[in-house]
Write a protein that holds these residues in place. Structure first.
Motif, mmCIF file in Angstrom:
data_model
loop_
_atom_site.group_PDB
_atom_site.id
_atom_site.type_symbol
_atom_site.label_atom_id
_atom_site.label_comp_id
_atom_site.label_asym_id
_atom_site.label_seq_id
_atom_site.Cartn_x
_atom_site.Cartn_y
_atom_site.Cartn_z
ATOM 1 N N ALA A 27 -0.329 -14.105 -1.676
ATOM 2 C CA ALA A 27 -0.770 -12.669 -2.951
ATOM 3 C C ALA A 27 -0.243 -11.644 -3.185
ATOM 4 C CB ALA A 27 -1.575 -12.345 -1.452
ATOM 5 N N PHE A 28 1.296 -11.938 -2.824
ATOM 6 C CA PHE A 28 1.763 -10.562 -3.245
ATOM 7 C C PHE A 28 2.342 -11.330 -4.416
ATOM 8 C CE2 PHE A 28 5.247 -7.153 -4.157
ATOM 9 C CZ PHE A 28 4.415 -6.492 -4.197
ATOM 10 N N PRO A 35 -1.834 1.246 0.773
ATOM 11 C CA PRO A 35 -2.519 0.483 2.287
ATOM 12 C C PRO A 35 -1.623 0.429 2.871
ATOM 13 C CG PRO A 35 -2.416 -0.958 0.174
ATOM 14 C CD PRO A 35 -1.554 0.546 -0.380
ATOM 15 N N ALA A 36 -2.360 0.683 4.046
ATOM 16 C CA ALA A 36 -1.143 0.870 5.301
ATOM 17 C C ALA A 36 -0.446 -1.103 5.717
ATOM 18 C CB ALA A 36 -2.415 1.041 6.829
ATOM 19 N N GLN A 37 -0.995 -2.446 5.001
ATOM 20 C CA GLN A 37 0.128 -3.135 5.657
ATOM 21 C C GLN A 37 0.920 -3.472 4.625
ATOM 22 O OE1 GLN A 37 -3.066 -2.611 4.615
ATOM 23 N NE2 GLN A 37 -4.303 -3.635 6.386
ATOM 24 N N VAL A 38 1.033 -2.617 3.494
ATOM 25 C CA VAL A 38 1.809 -2.723 2.629
ATOM 26 C C VAL A 38 3.025 -1.708 2.789
ATOM 27 C CG1 VAL A 38 2.785 -2.250 0.038
ATOM 28 C CG2 VAL A 38 0.716 -3.417 0.833
ATOM 29 N N GLY A 39 4.394 -2.219 3.177
ATOM 30 C CA GLY A 39 5.768 -1.196 3.088
ATOM 31 C C GLY A 39 6.208 0.035 2.123
ATOM 32 N N ALA A 40 6.346 1.039 2.751
ATOM 33 C CA ALA A 40 6.515 1.905 2.047
ATOM 34 C C ALA A 40 7.284 1.597 0.993
ATOM 35 C CB ALA A 40 7.135 3.540 2.362
ATOM 36 N N ASP A 41 8.809 1.072 1.023
ATOM 37 C CA ASP A 41 9.053 0.254 0.519
ATOM 38 C C ASP A 41 9.248 -0.792 -1.378
ATOM 39 O OD1 ASP A 41 9.368 -1.494 2.295
ATOM 40 O OD2 ASP A 41 11.822 -2.736 1.808
ATOM 41 N N VAL A 42 7.805 -1.724 -0.216
ATOM 42 C CA VAL A 42 7.630 -2.114 -1.408
ATOM 43 C C VAL A 42 6.408 -1.307 -2.151
ATOM 44 C CG1 VAL A 42 5.967 -4.301 -1.251
ATOM 45 C CG2 VAL A 42 7.456 -4.358 0.840
ATOM 46 N N TRP A 43 5.430 -0.822 -1.824
ATOM 47 C CA TRP A 43 4.703 -0.027 -2.323
ATOM 48 C C TRP A 43 5.205 1.161 -3.420
ATOM 49 C CZ3 TRP A 43 0.229 -0.249 -3.314
ATOM 50 C CH2 TRP A 43 -1.090 0.918 -3.791
ATOM 51 N N GLN A 44 7.056 1.674 -3.422
ATOM 52 C CA GLN A 44 7.552 2.177 -4.392
ATOM 53 C C GLN A 44 8.034 0.968 -4.987
ATOM 54 O OE1 GLN A 44 7.537 6.022 -3.947
ATOM 55 N NE2 GLN A 44 9.074 5.340 -6.048
ATOM 56 N N ARG A 45 8.709 0.479 -4.962
ATOM 57 C CA ARG A 45 8.902 -0.493 -5.731
ATOM 58 C C ARG A 45 7.687 -1.000 -7.158
ATOM 59 N NH1 ARG A 45 12.361 -6.088 -4.284
ATOM 60 N NH2 ARG A 45 12.905 -5.667 -6.416
ATOM 61 N N THR A 78 4.997 1.426 -13.478
ATOM 62 C CA THR A 78 5.700 3.073 -14.803
ATOM 63 C C THR A 78 6.546 2.457 -15.527
ATOM 64 O OG1 THR A 78 7.413 4.233 -12.872
ATOM 65 C CG2 THR A 78 4.900 4.910 -12.734
ATOM 66 N N GLY A 79 7.404 1.495 -15.025
ATOM 67 C CA GLY A 79 7.827 1.262 -16.245
ATOM 68 C C GLY A 79 10.254 1.151 -16.176
ATOM 69 N N GLU A 80 9.849 2.225 -14.469
ATOM 70 C CA GLU A 80 11.122 2.510 -13.845
ATOM 71 C C GLU A 80 12.128 1.333 -14.135
ATOM 72 O OE1 GLU A 80 11.265 5.175 -10.883
ATOM 73 O OE2 GLU A 80 9.502 5.414 -12.210
ATOM 74 N N ASP A 81 13.299 1.231 -13.496
ATOM 75 C CA ASP A 81 14.443 -0.028 -13.448
ATOM 76 C C ASP A 81 13.571 -0.550 -12.377
ATOM 77 O OD1 ASP A 81 15.265 0.435 -15.721
ATOM 78 O OD2 ASP A 81 17.598 1.134 -15.090
ATOM 79 N N ASP A 82 13.893 -1.531 -11.755
ATOM 80 C CA ASP A 82 14.030 -1.435 -10.120
ATOM 81 C C ASP A 82 15.832 -1.866 -9.760
ATOM 82 O OD1 ASP A 82 15.453 -3.829 -11.057
ATOM 83 O OD2 ASP A 82 14.310 -5.356 -10.665
ATOM 84 N N ASP A 83 15.194 -1.891 -8.050
ATOM 85 C CA ASP A 83 16.235 -1.835 -7.459
ATOM 86 C C ASP A 83 17.918 -2.372 -8.120
ATOM 87 O OD1 ASP A 83 14.884 0.086 -5.890
ATOM 88 O OD2 ASP A 83 14.885 -1.677 -4.138
ATOM 89 N N ASP A 84 17.347 -3.858 -8.537
ATOM 90 C CA ASP A 84 18.771 -4.892 -9.200
ATOM 91 C C ASP A 84 19.649 -4.240 -10.187
ATOM 92 O OD1 ASP A 84 18.735 -6.308 -6.929
ATOM 93 O OD2 ASP A 84 16.974 -7.666 -7.650
ATOM 94 N N GLY A 85 18.454 -2.772 -11.069
ATOM 95 C CA GLY A 85 18.812 -1.836 -11.913
ATOM 96 C C GLY A 85 18.313 -2.912 -13.331
#
Length: 137
Positions: A76-77, A101-111, A117-124
């Motif tokens: 689904a994600f 949502p409570a089921q979604v981890g904070a790090d996943v939601w932040q990504r 917003t169009g920012e770079d992801d964790d892999d750059g």
């Protein structure tokens, strides 16, 4: 005298046999006590096995359900990300305005928010380039 000595020898032999029998009887009593103790421990262990069997089955059932739920969530994600990447602007804005949502981890939601917003992801990698990759797929 020979008769007395013979009788004395018999008595000594009897005394030795009686002492040996006492030792054997004492050892037998110790072994019987040990057997009773081991049977008691065995009954306790059998009861533990009987009690833990259903708990193990229930835990295995829960683990299978969690694996199934995780698989569905991942699918689904993935669909959600593909939809967001190719979907209309209002979908992106709606997701940005939502609380996590409570089921979604904070790090996943932040990504996800950085992606929206169009920012770079964790892999750059810029999210716009990743979005184009989703569109091609």
């Amino acid at each position: 005298m020979n008769k007395a000595e013979s009788r004395l020898t018999e008595l000594e032999a009897f005394k030795l046999a009686a002492a040996g029998a006492d030792k054997v009887q004492h050892r037998a009593q110790l072994l019987e006590k040990e057997v009773l103790d081991l049977r008691k421990v065995n009954r306790g262990l059998r009861q533990e096995v009987a009690d833990l069997g259903p708990k193990l089955e229930a835990a295995e059932g829960k683990a299978e359900k969690y694996r199934f739920d995780a698989s569905l969530t991942a699918k689904a994600f993935g669909l959600l990300v593909a939809f967001i990447a190719t979907g209309p602007e209002r979908c992106r804005l709606a997701l940005l305005s939502m609380p996590r949502p409570a089921q979604v981890g904070a790090d996943v939601w932040q990504r996800l928010r950085r992606y929206l917003t169009g920012e770079d992801d964790d892999d750059g990698m810029p999210f716009e380039r990743r979005r184009r990759g989703y569109e091609r797929e």
